[in-house]
Design an enzyme around this catalytic site. Structure first.
Site, PDB file in Angstrom:
ATOM      1  N   HIS A  52       4.602 -16.619 -53.535  1.00  0.00           N
ATOM      2  CA  HIS A  52       4.684 -18.077 -53.554  1.00  0.00           C
ATOM      3  C   HIS A  52       5.365 -18.540 -52.274  1.00  0.00           C
ATOM      4  O   HIS A  52       6.462 -18.087 -51.947  1.00  0.00           O
ATOM      5  CB  HIS A  52       5.479 -18.542 -54.773  1.00  0.00           C
ATOM      6  CG  HIS A  52       5.683 -20.027 -54.824  1.00  0.00           C
ATOM      7  ND1 HIS A  52       4.644 -20.922 -54.986  1.00  0.00           N
ATOM      8  CD2 HIS A  52       6.810 -20.777 -54.696  1.00  0.00           C
ATOM      9  CE1 HIS A  52       5.115 -22.154 -54.975  1.00  0.00           C
ATOM     10  NE2 HIS A  52       6.424 -22.095 -54.807  1.00  0.00           N
ATOM     11  N   GLY A  94      11.108 -20.421 -50.964  1.00  0.00           N
ATOM     12  CA  GLY A  94      12.128 -21.254 -51.595  1.00  0.00           C
ATOM     13  C   GLY A  94      11.664 -21.735 -52.950  1.00  0.00           C
ATOM     14  O   GLY A  94      10.499 -21.577 -53.321  1.00  0.00           O
ATOM     15  N   LYS A 116       8.770 -27.132 -49.077  1.00  0.00           N
ATOM     16  CA  LYS A 116       8.010 -26.200 -48.225  1.00  0.00           C
ATOM     17  C   LYS A 116       6.741 -26.853 -47.669  1.00  0.00           C
ATOM     18  O   LYS A 116       6.461 -26.782 -46.464  1.00  0.00           O
ATOM     19  CB  LYS A 116       7.642 -24.940 -49.030  1.00  0.00           C
ATOM     20  CG  LYS A 116       8.832 -24.149 -49.536  1.00  0.00           C
ATOM     21  CD  LYS A 116       8.411 -22.884 -50.251  1.00  0.00           C
ATOM     22  CE  LYS A 116       7.628 -23.145 -51.521  1.00  0.00           C
ATOM     23  NZ  LYS A 116       8.444 -23.838 -52.552  1.00  0.00           N
ATOM     24  N   SER A 117       5.975 -27.486 -48.547  1.00  0.00           N
ATOM     25  CA  SER A 117       4.715 -28.090 -48.113  1.00  0.00           C
ATOM     26  C   SER A 117       4.943 -29.274 -47.180  1.00  0.00           C
ATOM     27  O   SER A 117       4.217 -29.463 -46.197  1.00  0.00           O
ATOM     28  CB  SER A 117       3.891 -28.531 -49.336  1.00  0.00           C
ATOM     29  OG  SER A 117       3.540 -27.424 -50.130  1.00  0.00           O
ATOM     30  N   ASP A 166       1.289 -22.839 -50.850  1.00  0.00           N
ATOM     31  CA  ASP A 166       1.566 -22.537 -52.259  1.00  0.00           C
ATOM     32  C   ASP A 166       1.411 -21.049 -52.594  1.00  0.00           C
ATOM     33  O   ASP A 166       2.297 -20.436 -53.163  1.00  0.00           O
ATOM     34  CB  ASP A 166       0.689 -23.373 -53.190  1.00  0.00           C
ATOM     35  CG  ASP A 166       1.119 -23.214 -54.645  1.00  0.00           C
ATOM     36  OD1 ASP A 166       2.321 -23.418 -54.921  1.00  0.00           O
ATOM     37  OD2 ASP A 166       0.276 -22.857 -55.479  1.00  0.00           O
ATOM     38  N   ARG A 204      26.988 -20.544 -38.423  1.00  0.00           N
ATOM     39  CA  ARG A 204      26.933 -21.648 -37.466  1.00  0.00           C
ATOM     40  C   ARG A 204      26.747 -21.166 -36.035  1.00  0.00           C
ATOM     41  O   ARG A 204      26.484 -21.963 -35.134  1.00  0.00           O
ATOM     42  CB  ARG A 204      28.209 -22.485 -37.555  1.00  0.00           C
ATOM     43  CG  ARG A 204      28.441 -23.072 -38.933  1.00  0.00           C
ATOM     44  CD  ARG A 204      29.721 -23.875 -38.996  1.00  0.00           C
ATOM     45  NE  ARG A 204      29.691 -25.036 -38.118  1.00  0.00           N
ATOM     46  CZ  ARG A 204      30.705 -25.885 -37.970  1.00  0.00           C
ATOM     47  NH1 ARG A 204      31.828 -25.685 -38.642  1.00  0.00           N
ATOM     48  NH2 ARG A 204      30.603 -26.921 -37.146  1.00  0.00           N
TER      49      ARG A 204
END
Length: 277
Positions: free
Chosen positions: A138, A153, A159-160, A177, A243
């Site tokens: 996924h 995630g 994401k998309s 997807d 960081r």
């Protein structure tokens, strides 16, 4: 174990059937192709009978120099094994002894008009892709400046939307997807999309969009190597994030290590720019 039908293999490579082996078609289970020059001289200590056997100019010239009985004996060493098929390259004619033995043992014989090295390379590439170890993950796969990035995630993390921002900025979508990942050439991972959803994206609040139709053919790719894995996670105020960029992380997919970066997500952030960086 993955298998490839010999009929599909022959059609994909444009091979002409000279003998069908009495319909005795074996499935192909390895991407390797063998040129049996050494075996035609009588060496039998090791013979990979699961491989397609390729007769090129060198093998055919050697056989043509033999008398009929010696030629028959040499070919018997190869054809009495349970080989899936024989390919004759360069459009060369089939020798009478080869025809006789192929009928006797039920071995399919094909002919290619291509040069030996070319048909060998095409056969290996075709079989390598179809016989590769494959899993489905996924996520979203994009090509950013030539780098294949697998975005993972939780569902709804963005994401998309991030991939769509990258496409708008001139990069290319491979899969949204669901990503089919194949292991090729020992250390390479190739990702693609299921054919039914290729070039499509699901954007919450909008629905399904056709990226190729909206942004052009240059906005999509059929497949891409996976070079980097970026995991999106919701911002956690109690977690200490890197960081300085000194921490190196990796993830193993199908036994292959790839660099992994965890990106915290919070409202207002532009993940498209961050992924470009």
């Amino acid at each position: 174990m993955a298998k490839v039908l010999l009929k599909d293999f022959a059609e994909a490579l444009g091979l002409k059937i000279l003998l069908d082996g009495g319909q005795k078609y074996l499935n192909l289970i390895t991407a390797n192709v063998n040129r049996p020059g050494l075996h035609l001289t009588g060496f039998e200590d090791y013979f990979a009978e699961e491989r397609v056997q390729l007769l090129g100019k060198a093998e055919m010239t050697y056989l043509e120099q033999l008398d009929s009985e010696t030629r028959k004996s040499a070919l018997t060493v190869v054809l009495r094994h349970e080989i899936p098929a024989i390919i004759i390259s360069r459009g060369m004619e089939m020798l009478p002894e080869l025809s006789e033995l192929a009928k006797k043992y039920g071995r399919p014989v094909f002919r290619s008009e291509l040069m030996t090295t070319v048909i060998m390379l095409e056969a290996i590439n075709y079989l390598e892709h179809l016989l590769a170890v494959t899993i489905t993950r996924h996520g979203v796969l994009v090509d950013v400046n030539g780098v294949g990035i697998l975005i993972t995630g939780e569902s709804g993390i963005g994401k998309s939307e991030t991939a769509l921002e990258l496409v708008k900025r001139g990069h290319r979508l491979v899969a949204d997807d669901s990503v089919i990942i194949s292991k090729l050439y020992r250390d390479q991972l190739i990702g693609t999309a299921p054919e039914s959803i290729r070039h499509f994206m699901e954007i919450r609040g909008i629905g399904i969009i056709d990226v190729r139709q909206m942004y052009g053919i240059g906005a999509v790719l059929v497949q891409k190597s996976i070079d980097l894995v970026v995991e999106l996670e919701a911002w956690n105020n109690e977690k200490v994030y890197d960081r300085l960029g000194e921490e190196e992380q990796y993830i193993s997919i199908l036994g292959i290590k790839k660099p992994r970066i965890v990106l915290p997500v919070r409202p207002g952030g532009n993940l498209g720019i961050i992924l470009e960086v």
